[in-house]
Write a protein that holds these residues in place. Sequence first.
Motif, PDB file in Angstrom:
ATOM      1  N   UNK A   1       0.837  -1.202   0.000  1.00  0.00           N
ATOM      2  CA  UNK A   1       0.000   0.000   0.000  1.00  0.00           C
ATOM      3  C   UNK A   1       0.871   1.250   0.000  1.00  0.00           C
ATOM      4  N   UNK A   2       1.877   1.251   0.822  1.00  0.00           N
ATOM      5  CA  UNK A   2       2.759   2.417   0.957  1.00  0.00           C
ATOM      6  C   UNK A   2       3.609   2.646  -0.295  1.00  0.00           C
ATOM      7  N   UNK A   3       4.215   1.592  -0.824  1.00  0.00           N
ATOM      8  CA  UNK A   3       5.171   1.747  -1.921  1.00  0.00           C
ATOM      9  C   UNK A   3       4.537   1.871  -3.297  1.00  0.00           C
ATOM     10  N   UNK A   4       3.357   1.298  -3.482  1.00  0.00           N
ATOM     11  CA  UNK A   4       2.740   1.270  -4.809  1.00  0.00           C
ATOM     12  C   UNK A   4       1.616   2.287  -4.978  1.00  0.00           C
ATOM     13  N   UNK A   5       1.355   3.086  -3.958  1.00  0.00           N
ATOM     14  CA  UNK A   5       0.319   4.095  -4.068  1.00  0.00           C
ATOM     15  C   UNK A   5      -1.050   3.497  -4.366  1.00  0.00           C
ATOM     16  N   UNK A   6      -1.401   2.458  -3.641  1.00  0.00           N
ATOM     17  CA  UNK A   6      -2.660   1.748  -3.891  1.00  0.00           C
ATOM     18  C   UNK A   6      -3.858   2.587  -3.444  1.00  0.00           C
ATOM     19  N   UNK A   7      -4.871   2.633  -4.298  1.00  0.00           N
ATOM     20  CA  UNK A   7      -6.114   3.345  -3.989  1.00  0.00           C
ATOM     21  C   UNK A   7      -7.137   2.423  -3.339  1.00  0.00           C
ATOM     22  N   UNK A   8      -7.206   1.179  -3.830  1.00  0.00           N
ATOM     23  CA  UNK A   8      -8.167   0.201  -3.321  1.00  0.00           C
ATOM     24  C   UNK A   8      -7.430  -1.093  -3.010  1.00  0.00           C
ATOM     25  N   UNK A   9      -7.614  -1.595  -1.792  1.00  0.00           N
ATOM     26  CA  UNK A   9      -7.046  -2.884  -1.423  1.00  0.00           C
ATOM     27  C   UNK A   9      -8.189  -3.878  -1.248  1.00  0.00           C
ATOM     28  N   UNK A  10      -8.217  -4.887  -2.106  1.00  0.00           N
ATOM     29  CA  UNK A  10      -9.190  -5.972  -1.974  1.00  0.00           C
ATOM     30  C   UNK A  10      -8.600  -6.936  -0.961  1.00  0.00           C
TER      31      UNK A  10
ATOM     32  N   UNK B   1      -8.986   2.778   0.346  1.00  0.00           N
ATOM     33  CA  UNK B   1     -10.311   2.154   0.421  1.00  0.00           C
ATOM     34  C   UNK B   1     -10.126   0.645   0.506  1.00  0.00           C
ATOM     35  N   UNK B   2     -10.587   0.038   1.593  1.00  0.00           N
ATOM     36  CA  UNK B   2     -10.476  -1.408   1.782  1.00  0.00           C
ATOM     37  C   UNK B   2     -11.798  -2.054   1.399  1.00  0.00           C
ATOM     38  N   UNK B   3     -11.733  -2.969   0.440  1.00  0.00           N
ATOM     39  CA  UNK B   3     -12.905  -3.735   0.005  1.00  0.00           C
ATOM     40  C   UNK B   3     -12.741  -5.154   0.540  1.00  0.00           C
ATOM     41  N   UNK B   4     -13.586  -5.542   1.479  1.00  0.00           N
ATOM     42  CA  UNK B   4     -13.450  -6.834   2.150  1.00  0.00           C
ATOM     43  C   UNK B   4     -14.029  -7.951   1.283  1.00  0.00           C
ATOM     44  N   UNK B   5     -13.279  -9.032   1.186  1.00  0.00           N
ATOM     45  CA  UNK B   5     -13.670 -10.186   0.383  1.00  0.00           C
ATOM     46  C   UNK B   5     -13.888 -11.378   1.297  1.00  0.00           C
ATOM     47  N   UNK B   6     -15.056 -12.038   1.184  1.00  0.00           N
ATOM     48  CA  UNK B   6     -15.299 -13.227   2.002  1.00  0.00           C
ATOM     49  C   UNK B   6     -16.080 -14.261   1.206  1.00  0.00           C
ATOM     50  N   UNK B   7     -16.044 -15.511   1.676  1.00  0.00           N
ATOM     51  CA  UNK B   7     -16.717 -16.603   0.975  1.00  0.00           C
ATOM     52  C   UNK B   7     -18.164 -16.781   1.429  1.00  0.00           C
ATOM     53  N   UNK B   8     -18.463 -16.339   2.623  1.00  0.00           N
ATOM     54  CA  UNK B   8     -19.779 -16.599   3.177  1.00  0.00           C
ATOM     55  C   UNK B   8     -20.573 -15.350   3.469  1.00  0.00           C
ATOM     56  N   UNK B   9     -21.659 -15.490   4.194  1.00  0.00           N
ATOM     57  CA  UNK B   9     -22.525 -14.366   4.525  1.00  0.00           C
ATOM     58  C   UNK B   9     -21.894 -13.463   5.575  1.00  0.00           C
ATOM     59  N   UNK B  10     -22.584 -12.386   5.909  1.00  0.00           N
ATOM     60  CA  UNK B  10     -22.094 -11.440   6.905  1.00  0.00           C
ATOM     61  C   UNK B  10     -21.883 -12.121   8.246  1.00  0.00           C
ATOM     62  N   UNK B  11     -20.824 -11.763   8.933  1.00  0.00           N
ATOM     63  CA  UNK B  11     -20.562 -12.269  10.264  1.00  0.00           C
ATOM     64  C   UNK B  11     -19.939 -11.153  11.082  1.00  0.00           C
TER      65      UNK B  11
ATOM     66  N   UNK C   1     -15.829  -5.278 -10.417  1.00  0.00           N
ATOM     67  CA  UNK C   1     -15.320  -4.018 -10.957  1.00  0.00           C
ATOM     68  C   UNK C   1     -16.163  -2.837 -10.478  1.00  0.00           C
ATOM     69  N   UNK C   2     -17.468  -3.032 -10.387  1.00  0.00           N
ATOM     70  CA  UNK C   2     -18.343  -1.971  -9.890  1.00  0.00           C
ATOM     71  C   UNK C   2     -18.024  -1.636  -8.441  1.00  0.00           C
ATOM     72  N   UNK C   3     -17.753  -2.660  -7.642  1.00  0.00           N
ATOM     73  CA  UNK C   3     -17.417  -2.438  -6.229  1.00  0.00           C
ATOM     74  C   UNK C   3     -16.133  -1.631  -6.100  1.00  0.00           C
ATOM     75  N   UNK C   4     -15.137  -1.945  -6.907  1.00  0.00           N
ATOM     76  CA  UNK C   4     -13.867  -1.223  -6.862  1.00  0.00           C
ATOM     77  C   UNK C   4     -14.070   0.245  -7.218  1.00  0.00           C
ATOM     78  N   UNK C   5     -14.802   0.508  -8.279  1.00  0.00           N
ATOM     79  CA  UNK C   5     -15.046   1.896  -8.690  1.00  0.00           C
ATOM     80  C   UNK C   5     -15.841   2.649  -7.615  1.00  0.00           C
ATOM     81  N   UNK C   6     -16.794   1.957  -7.010  1.00  0.00           N
ATOM     82  CA  UNK C   6     -17.624   2.589  -5.990  1.00  0.00           C
ATOM     83  C   UNK C   6     -16.797   3.036  -4.790  1.00  0.00           C
ATOM     84  N   UNK C   7     -15.987   2.120  -4.239  1.00  0.00           N
ATOM     85  CA  UNK C   7     -15.206   2.480  -3.047  1.00  0.00           C
ATOM     86  C   UNK C   7     -14.080   3.441  -3.390  1.00  0.00           C
ATOM     87  N   UNK C   8     -13.528   3.351  -4.607  1.00  0.00           N
ATOM     88  CA  UNK C   8     -12.477   4.279  -5.023  1.00  0.00           C
ATOM     89  C   UNK C   8     -13.028   5.702  -5.108  1.00  0.00           C
ATOM     90  N   UNK C   9     -14.323   5.815  -5.399  1.00  0.00           N
ATOM     91  CA  UNK C   9     -14.957   7.128  -5.492  1.00  0.00           C
ATOM     92  C   UNK C   9     -15.404   7.678  -4.153  1.00  0.00           C
TER      93      UNK C   9
END
Length: 204
Positions: free
Chosen positions: A43-52, A73-83, A108-116
């Motif tokens: 994140x620090x070295x690559x200037x990341x805008x969104x971290x999945x 912007x952190x986009x959380x990825x999970x296999x199951x329902x909300x916990x 892709x929509x999620x990435x654009x949304x959180x990046x905005x």
Amino acid sequence: MINVGILDERPIVRAGLELFLAEDRELAFAGHTGDAEDARRLVRDQGIDVLVCALQSSVDVIMATRAESPDLAVLVLSDGPAEELLLKAIRMGAKGHLQTNARRADFLDAIRTVAGGRTYLSASLAEELISGEPAAKAPHEALSEREFQVFMKMAQGKTAGDVSKELSLSIKTVATYRSRVMEKMQLTSNSDLTYYAMKNRLIE
């Protein structure tokens, strides 16, 4: 251009998401890792805008990057329902949530949304956050993340041996998870699992 990084311990997930990003000219793949500490450097070295970010690492990453990368912007990825862990990550500052089996267009929509600067949440998760009370859940939403993984693989026709290899579990452990899934969902066979998953549009 939106710079996107990926943190997930599973190489196959990282590779799949990288392919999604490679096909979009507005998104730039900035790197991936399976280690939370390495993600901080990325994140620090690559200037990341969104971290999945995989659910298991999300809270640690948010805490580690909050001071030095406040615009991340952190986009959380999970296999199951909300916990509870997911709700905690959202309350700590994660900008959204997506399931691992989401369609490319949704990813892709999620990435654009959180990046905005906006939040990307499912209706059920938003309801939980607003009300503070769990929304009414479908049977599969009562499963733990690992139970949900086993459920999805068996619903897709995988054998216990297949699931054992893909999830690095013993066949005995897979059988235990299968029994829990059947009990919680009140089903009796693998064909029931497949029918349920198709009916609820978890698989096509």
